[in-house]
Write an enzyme that holds these catalytic residues in place. Structure first.
Site, PDB file in Angstrom:
ATOM      1  N   ILE A 101      -1.443  -3.182   0.890  1.00  0.00           N
ATOM      2  CA  ILE A 101      -2.451  -3.910   0.124  1.00  0.00           C
ATOM      3  C   ILE A 101      -2.479  -5.312   0.717  1.00  0.00           C
ATOM      4  CG2 ILE A 101      -0.727  -4.469  -1.662  1.00  0.00           C
ATOM      5  CD1 ILE A 101      -2.964  -4.557  -3.702  1.00  0.00           C
ATOM      6  N   SER A 102      -3.670  -5.761   1.121  1.00  0.00           N
ATOM      7  CA  SER A 102      -3.785  -7.039   1.818  1.00  0.00           C
ATOM      8  C   SER A 102      -3.382  -8.201   0.917  1.00  0.00           C
ATOM      9  CB  SER A 102      -5.226  -7.255   2.300  1.00  0.00           C
ATOM     10  OG  SER A 102      -5.573  -6.322   3.292  1.00  0.00           O
ATOM     11  N   GLN A 103      -2.967  -9.302   1.546  1.00  0.00           N
ATOM     12  CA  GLN A 103      -2.646 -10.490   0.763  1.00  0.00           C
ATOM     13  C   GLN A 103      -3.922 -10.992   0.086  1.00  0.00           C
ATOM     14  OE1 GLN A 103      -2.429 -13.442   4.564  1.00  0.00           O
ATOM     15  NE2 GLN A 103      -1.907 -14.358   2.624  1.00  0.00           N
TER      16      GLN A 103
END
EC number: 2.1.1.77
Length: 208
Positions: free
Chosen positions: A58-60
């Site tokens: 999950i991207s920052q």
């Protein structure tokens, strides 16, 4: 305590140049902890990427916000997302636009994301298990396309599904990746390089 962590994250995003209040509200409203493994729940509101299984992340929040802001979305936009992953980016988009079509190559992730989005009453989303390189042409063209994994080059199929005046944002490259924004006009594609990034690769094909 959670609300304090949310406010801290939103303050960090503002310092990093994210100033779209509608986008910031969406980030504050979407419960990021619902999209990650319980083992990482204490890190849900940190400005960092987290593993979600199957070799994916999950991207920052900063990168989610940056890529979303570059799309220049409106409440009536139709968006194609390549790489549903956990469904977190999908949920942010669903708070901002008319409809989101999202493609995920890993069946287990697609099923989990669909369940989470339904639990959050986000009904303006369609998800599909398939090859992200091919997009979802039957639902196009799109006002915006966002790709959350990095192809070595921009897929022609995705370019063809972008409507006139539309915007696509994606990481491009293998060892060295850059975030790019592609704007389609009546007679050309305009490509802008935004900043260096690091994403998982956009793999061809789909997995059961």
């Amino acid at each position: 305590m959670v609300s304090g962590r949310i406010e801290t994250l939103l303050a960090q995003l503002r310092l990093q140049g994210i100033d779209d209040e509608r986008l910031l509200k969406a980030i504050g409203d979407v419960p990021r902890e619902r999209f990650i493994d319980e083992a990482f729940e204490h890190k849900a509101w940190e400005n960092t990427a987290l593993p979600i299984g199957c070799g994916q992340t999950i991207s920052q929040p900063y990168m989610v916000a940056k890529m979303t802001s570059l799309l220049a979305l409106t409440p009536t936009s139709r968006v194609l997302e390549i790489g549903t992953g956990s469904g977190y980016q999908t949920a942010i988009l669903a708070h901002l636009v008319g409809h989101v079509c999202s493609v995920e190559r890993i069946k287990g992730l697609q099923w989990q994301a669909k369940r989470r989005l339904k639990q959050l009453d986000l009904h303006n989303v369609s998800t599909r298990h398939g090859d992200g390189w091919l997009g979802w042409p039957a639902r196009g063209p799109y006002d915006a396309i966002i790709v959350t994994a990095a192809p070595p080059n921009i897929p022609d199929a995705l370019m063809s599904q972008l409507d006139d005046g539309g915007v696509m944002v994606l990481p491009v490259g293998e060892d060295q990746q850059v975030l790019q924004r592609i704007r389609r006009t009546a007679d050309e594609f305009i490509v802008d390089t935004i900043e260096p990034v690091r994403f998982v690769p956009l793999v061809k094909g789909d997995l059961a």
